[in-house]
Design a protein around this motif. Sequence first.
Motif, short mmCIF file in Angstrom:
data_model
loop_
_atom_site.label_atom_id
_atom_site.label_comp_id
_atom_site.label_asym_id
_atom_site.label_seq_id
_atom_site.Cartn_x
_atom_site.Cartn_y
_atom_site.Cartn_z
N GLY A 10 0.84 -1.20 0.00
CA GLY A 10 0.00 0.00 0.00
C GLY A 10 0.87 1.25 0.00
N GLY A 11 0.30 2.33 0.57
CA GLY A 11 0.97 3.64 0.54
C GLY A 11 2.34 3.62 1.21
N VAL A 12 2.41 3.10 2.41
CA VAL A 12 3.68 3.11 3.16
C VAL A 12 4.69 2.16 2.51
CG1 VAL A 12 4.75 2.61 5.39
CG2 VAL A 12 2.52 3.75 5.32
N SER A 34 1.95 -9.46 -1.07
CA SER A 34 0.75 -8.82 -0.53
C SER A 34 -0.48 -9.59 -0.97
CB SER A 34 0.69 -7.36 -1.00
OG SER A 34 -0.30 -6.67 -0.28
N ARG A 35 -1.63 -9.11 -0.48
CA ARG A 35 -2.89 -9.77 -0.80
C ARG A 35 -3.17 -9.68 -2.31
NH1 ARG A 35 -7.38 -7.57 2.97
NH2 ARG A 35 -6.80 -5.64 1.92
N THR A 36 -2.95 -8.48 -2.88
CA THR A 36 -3.22 -8.28 -4.31
C THR A 36 -1.89 -8.25 -5.06
OG1 THR A 36 -5.04 -6.88 -3.54
CG2 THR A 36 -4.57 -6.82 -5.89
N SER A 38 -1.14 -8.05 -8.16
CA SER A 38 -0.97 -7.12 -9.28
C SER A 38 -0.35 -5.80 -8.81
CB SER A 38 -2.32 -6.87 -9.95
OG SER A 38 -3.25 -6.42 -9.00
N LYS A 39 -0.65 -5.39 -7.56
CA LYS A 39 -0.05 -4.13 -7.06
C LYS A 39 1.47 -4.31 -6.90
CE LYS A 39 -4.01 -2.39 -4.44
NZ LYS A 39 -4.51 -1.99 -3.12
N CYS A 40 1.88 -5.50 -6.45
CA CYS A 40 3.32 -5.77 -6.27
C CYS A 40 4.01 -5.76 -7.63
CB CYS A 40 3.55 -7.13 -5.60
SG CYS A 40 2.57 -7.40 -4.11
N ALA A 83 1.76 -4.47 6.17
CA ALA A 83 0.34 -4.75 5.95
C ALA A 83 -0.42 -3.95 7.02
CB ALA A 83 0.08 -6.25 6.04
N LEU A 84 -1.41 -4.51 7.65
CA LEU A 84 -2.19 -3.74 8.63
C LEU A 84 -1.91 -4.26 10.03
CD1 LEU A 84 -5.46 -3.33 6.56
CD2 LEU A 84 -3.59 -1.71 6.88
N PRO A 85 -2.24 -3.49 11.07
CA PRO A 85 -1.94 -3.94 12.44
C PRO A 85 -2.56 -5.30 12.77
CG PRO A 85 -2.62 -1.65 12.43
CD PRO A 85 -2.82 -2.14 11.04
N THR A 105 5.56 -1.15 11.86
CA THR A 105 5.38 0.29 12.10
C THR A 105 4.14 0.58 12.95
OG1 THR A 105 3.97 0.62 10.16
CG2 THR A 105 6.34 0.82 9.81
N ALA A 106 3.39 -0.44 13.33
CA ALA A 106 2.14 -0.19 14.08
C ALA A 106 1.85 -1.38 14.97
CB ALA A 106 0.99 0.01 13.10
N ASN A 107 1.38 -1.13 16.19
CA ASN A 107 1.19 -2.28 17.08
C ASN A 107 -0.12 -3.01 16.83
OD1 ASN A 107 -0.59 -0.65 18.50
ND2 ASN A 107 0.63 -0.54 20.35
N SER A 139 8.71 1.10 13.72
CA SER A 139 9.73 1.83 12.96
C SER A 139 9.10 2.66 11.84
CB SER A 139 10.75 0.83 12.40
OG SER A 139 11.87 1.50 11.90
N GLY A 140 8.12 3.52 12.24
CA GLY A 140 7.52 4.46 11.29
C GLY A 140 7.91 5.87 11.73
N PHE A 141 6.97 6.84 11.61
CA PHE A 141 7.33 8.17 12.15
C PHE A 141 6.82 8.33 13.57
CE2 PHE A 141 8.44 12.38 12.84
CZ PHE A 141 9.36 12.74 11.86
N ASP A 142 5.49 8.08 13.76
CA ASP A 142 4.99 8.15 15.13
C ASP A 142 4.02 7.01 15.35
OD1 ASP A 142 3.57 9.60 13.19
OD2 ASP A 142 2.79 11.08 14.60
#
Length: 399
Positions: A10-12, A34-36, A38-40, A83-85, A105-107, A139-142
């Motif tokens: 995705g975006g990140v 990833s799940r999709t 074609s994006k990769c 991916a997502l948290p 990057t996210a818990n 390990s992201g920004f915040d």
Amino acid sequence: MGKALIIGCGGVASVAIHKCCQNSEVFTEIMIASRTKSKCDALKEKLKNSKTIIHTAQVDADNVEELIELINGFKPDVVLNLALPYQDLSIMDACLATKTSYVDTANYEPLDTAKFEYKWQWAYRERFREAGITALLGSGFDPGVTSVFSAYALKHEFDEIHYIDILDANAGDHGYPFATNFNPEINIREVTANGSYWENGKWVETEPMEIKRVYNFPEIGEKDMYLLHHEELESLALNIKGIKRIRFFMTFGQSYLTHLKCLENVGMTSIEPIEFDGKMIVPLQFLKAVLPDPASLGPRTVGKTNIGCIFRGIKDGKEKTYYLYNVCDHQECYREVGSQAISYTTGVPAMIGTMLVMNGTWAKPGVYNIEEFDPDPFMDALNKWGLPWKESFHPDLVD
Ligand code: NDP
């Protein structure tokens, strides 16, 4: 030098992958899974002139067996979870089973409860230590850069830090009345939850958006900002010894807040499944489907972000204040990697954290929040890889 498996596209992830390809001496080979798929593949095509060898794969990151098979096939040195948290624990399980280090990057947040906290991932500490592998959390920004800023301030500028205010300002304008700058579902879950801050050893809870301040941000100007709960508060409250209070504020424009209130009032931000046309749907997931994809905001977003921390404490027996921050320009990010600054400010530190684990600078068996490592190599890398930091010794304070 090494191989990284990056999960999510995705975006990140798009920014982190661009940055890995710019740093091809370290990232000699990557796999985007990833799940999709074609994006990769589309991203691989965009980056075809890079020296980094890129592979792609389809994976369901909720499925531990699939992840194990993917890791065993590619044999990466590190898995970077973008991916997502909701997928944190399944990916950590697969890393344990294959003895591969892990970065995110996210818990973790359960899909059916809008409550993120570290307890689930901290419960893996002993198992990662015994397996001899590193898990680097946030390990992201915040969280991420703001946490490293805190470790750096404590190492170089203070004997004791008593107060930290983390200020996250986005003065970007994408021209839509309402859109979110990263995954809408995660973003809306975060901002509609109760706020909280840490004071004198305990959490103080607030209503959503109850506490508002106005701050005059360097290079951005005056903005309304609101106190939110944010995940780095939990780990910094433990890791910055002697801290008396730590708060997090994020800026929101009036249009965003008005739309959000209306969506909330009509039930569109709910995560309780409802029956619609004979099918069960989650209103917030439906809302995500109709909102602009954050990845599409890049070309239209103008303006800057300013994210940083104001510290107050003691140095050599005297009171001291110190402000560390980064300013990032949406259009400059777009010109460099085709994304807006919110994805950029997260993707760059994700690459840097992965690099430091992979090259051994931050390799230490166990599960660690990012502020538990030596901040200096990360701070140097921020300057080198596109997120230079600035400091002020006389900042305005937040009351
Ligand atoms: P996106 O929604 O843009 O991207 C998520 C990606 O993960 C998509 O490619 C999606 O696939 C993929 N994905 C989702 N579920 C699965 C699954 N089960 N299996 C495989 N792939 C899956 O999100 P963002 O890029 O905006 O955010 C990525 C992460 O970064 C999030 O965890 C977010 O919380 C975090 N973040 C952290 C910040 C920080 O400063 N620390 C700031 C901003 C974000 P598909 O394309 O099929 O949908």
